[in-house]
Design a protein around this motif. Structure first.
Motif, short mmCIF file in Angstrom:
data_model
loop_
_atom_site.label_atom_id
_atom_site.label_comp_id
_atom_site.label_asym_id
_atom_site.label_seq_id
_atom_site.Cartn_x
_atom_site.Cartn_y
_atom_site.Cartn_z
N LEU A 66 65.34 43.82 52.81
CA LEU A 66 65.95 44.91 52.04
C LEU A 66 65.89 44.61 50.55
O LEU A 66 65.72 45.52 49.74
N HIS A 67 65.98 43.34 50.19
CA HIS A 67 65.83 42.97 48.78
C HIS A 67 64.42 43.33 48.30
O HIS A 67 64.25 43.85 47.20
N SER A 68 63.43 43.06 49.13
CA SER A 68 62.05 43.40 48.78
C SER A 68 61.87 44.91 48.60
O SER A 68 61.22 45.35 47.66
N VAL A 69 62.47 45.69 49.49
CA VAL A 69 62.40 47.15 49.38
C VAL A 69 63.04 47.60 48.07
O VAL A 69 62.50 48.42 47.34
N GLU A 104 59.49 53.35 54.35
CA GLU A 104 59.73 54.77 54.05
C GLU A 104 61.11 55.24 54.51
O GLU A 104 61.63 56.23 54.03
N ILE A 105 61.69 54.55 55.47
CA ILE A 105 63.03 54.87 55.95
C ILE A 105 64.07 53.99 55.27
O ILE A 105 65.17 54.45 54.95
N GLN A 106 63.72 52.73 55.02
CA GLN A 106 64.67 51.82 54.37
C GLN A 106 65.02 52.27 52.95
O GLN A 106 66.17 52.19 52.53
N GLN A 107 64.04 52.77 52.22
CA GLN A 107 64.27 53.19 50.82
C GLN A 107 65.32 54.30 50.74
O GLN A 107 66.27 54.18 49.98
N LEU A 145 68.25 47.48 60.87
CA LEU A 145 67.80 48.13 59.64
C LEU A 145 66.54 47.47 59.11
O LEU A 145 65.65 48.12 58.59
N GLU A 146 66.45 46.15 59.29
CA GLU A 146 65.27 45.42 58.81
C GLU A 146 64.00 45.79 59.55
O GLU A 146 62.91 45.64 59.02
N ALA A 200 72.04 40.81 51.57
CA ALA A 200 72.15 40.40 52.97
C ALA A 200 70.80 40.15 53.63
O ALA A 200 70.74 39.48 54.64
N SER A 201 69.74 40.69 53.06
CA SER A 201 68.46 40.64 53.76
C SER A 201 67.31 40.48 52.77
O SER A 201 67.17 41.29 51.85
#
Length: 112
Positions: free
Chosen positions: A56-59, A31-34, A25-26, A52-53
């Motif tokens: 992902l926290h940044s996103v 554009e896909i993670q959001q 996922l990372e 966890a990441s």
């Protein structure tokens, strides 16, 4: 330089780590993670993903309100207005300015 030639110069452990990161996922674009974060089935799941990441926290931090709005709307489907009214009626401002006309106005706004 292609991924294959880069991987040829790396050891087996580095290749495994590089390949698994690209498939995780990372490794997906923002554009896909959001939208993936927006589709978390619960707020607890969203919290777990974000903690966890660092990626992902940044996103999440970059697009917090839209992501959270979608997750909350999914979780409170059909109850969002009720939850909002309950929240508003519990605020200090509401409690301090409570009067009969104000309460009737609140109920009319809630019903509409």
């Amino acid at each position: 330089m292609s991924d294959e030639s880069t991987e040829a110069n790396l050891g087996p452990a580095a290749i495994s780590q590089t390949s698994s990161r690209a498939r995780s996922l990372e490794g997906l674009p923002f554009e896909i993670q959001q939208p993936i974060l927006s589709r978390a089935p619960t707020v607890d799941t969203l919290r777990a993903l974000v903690h966890a990441s660092p990626r992902l926290h940044s996103v999440y931090v970059q697009d917090r309100l839209p992501i959270l709005r979608v997750v909350v709307e999914q979780n409170f489907d059909g109850f969002l207005v009720d939850a909002h009214a309950a929240y508003l009626s519990g605020t200090n401002e509401f409690q301090q300015s409570r009067s009969e006309p104000m309460l009737w106005e609140f109920v009319e706004a809630y019903e509409s």
